[in-house]
Design an enzyme around this catalytic site. Structure first.
Site, PDB file in Angstrom:
ATOM      1  CG  HIS A  29      13.297 -22.618 -34.659  1.00  0.00           C
ATOM      2  ND1 HIS A  29      13.663 -21.284 -34.669  1.00  0.00           N
ATOM      3  CD2 HIS A  29      13.094 -22.921 -33.351  1.00  0.00           C
ATOM      4  CE1 HIS A  29      13.678 -20.819 -33.428  1.00  0.00           C
ATOM      5  NE2 HIS A  29      13.329 -21.790 -32.622  1.00  0.00           N
ATOM      6  CG  ASN A  30      17.200 -25.322 -35.130  1.00  0.00           C
ATOM      7  OD1 ASN A  30      16.880 -24.150 -34.931  1.00  0.00           O
ATOM      8  ND2 ASN A  30      18.094 -25.669 -36.027  1.00  0.00           N
TER       9      ASN A  30
END
EC number: 2.3.1.191
Length: 342
Positions: free
Chosen positions: A241-242
């Site tokens: 994520h991210n």
């Protein structure tokens, strides 16, 4: 069987012709196996010895290769034979094309917006609020979650899962088994008990992106996970994520990227590399295979880690020496102090 003439192929790549402009071929083959009905190419000078004995109907070569070819060879002469090969391979591609239309067994929400000439395969599920651009291909058994958007001419092969709120650009290619927008690995620990943190960010993928089979790209915790234009990602990669991957970067198979990593533009990430999160890698970095990246990289260049393959006997010696480095360092310092006193 479709055939392609020397003249026709030359027009596709802007090549100079030597030989019979009307000669035709049906497909592409390796240099040492090509027949008179096939095209081949050379991109590495070490294989020039094969040119004179090639039976290929058409040879794609550079100007420097011409002298090594038989006089009767039909040549397409270009600046970069490998790039020319890539262009011709697309032009002659015989991969089956999906017919437009929606399979009877597909489940498509009434609120989905479907563009022109879209193909949706058997048992695919298109949920509420999805937008599919013109000429999109959704393979059999694919899932596209609520409010996701897929741009024109993008293709999902069979069994791709695209979660909710994902945005995928135009002219993308996603291979079977890929998962886009699954939950990031976000948890808080309360005295030994893991509390799941809902992952409410998106995945945003640019244009002309390719994603390999069984690769997983997690959605962001709050902000989105971003894959910029012209990124290529091989099979079996984990993008946490991210993560943010810059334009033109190539990621080979088996790479693991931890959360909140930023990878610059035009980087090359070798296979099975593992990269720590919450840091940045600058533009134009090459990480060789099985690299373990624990710190930010701020200067362009080639980076490596790990011990190259050795015989088991050599490796055991290397491991033993490595384990003894601390003791040797202490002995060296003791000797230095002893001689300093003298």
């Amino acid at each position: 069987m479709q055939v392609y003439s020397l003249q026709e192929l030359a027009q596709q790549i802007g090549a100079t012709i030597r030989g019979n402009a009307d000669v035709v071929v049906e497909s592409i083959a390796p240099l040492d196996k090509a027949t008179e009905k096939q095209l081949t190419f050379i991109s590495n000078p070490k294989f020039r010895s094969l040119l004179a004995q090639s039976h290929a109907g058409i040879l794609v070569v550079s100007e420097a290769d011409v002298a090594f070819c038989a006089e009767q060879s039909n040549l397409l002469i270009v600046k970069d034979p490998y790039v020319a090969y890539a262009v011709l391979a697309q032009y002659m591609d015989s991969t089956p094309k999906a017919a437009s239309g929606i399979a009877a067994s597909a489940v498509v929400s009434a609120s989905a917006v479907i563009g022109k000439n879209v193909s949706i395969g058997a048992n695919a599920v298109i949920e509420d609020g999805v937008t599919l651009g013109d000429h999109v291909v959704i393979g059999a058994n694919c899932f596209v979650g609520k409010n996701s958007k897929i741009g024109a001419y993008t293709q999902l092969w069979a069994n791709v899962s695209v979660y909710h709120e994902v945005e995928i650009g135009q002219h993308c290619l996603i291979q079977s088994g890929a998962v886009i927008g699954s939950d990031g690995f976000g948890y808080a620990n309360d005295r030994g008990r893991w509390i799941k943190i809902p992952q409410v960010g998106q995945v945003i993928i640019g244009n002309h992106v390719e994603i390999g089979a069984c690769t997983c790209i997690d959605r962001g915790a709050l902000d989105p996970t971003v894959i910029e234009d012209n990124v290529i990602i091989d099979n079996l990669c984990q993008i946490a994520h991210n993560v943010h991957i810059g334009t033109g970067t190539a990621v080979a198979g088996g790479v693991i990227m931890a959360g909140s990593l930023t990878v610059g533009r035009y980087c090359l990430i070798g296979g099975a590399s593992v990269i720590n999160g919450h840091m940045e890698i600058c533009d134009k970095v090459t990480i060789t295979g099985m690299g373990m990246v624990m710190r930010p990289i701020t200067e362009p260049g080639v980076y490596s880690s790990g011990i190259p393959l050795q015989t088991n006997k050599e490796w055991r010696k290397t491991a033993a020496l490595t384990l003894g480095i601390d003791a040797m360092n202490k002995r060296l310092k003791a000797l230095e102090k002893k001689f300093e006193k003298k």
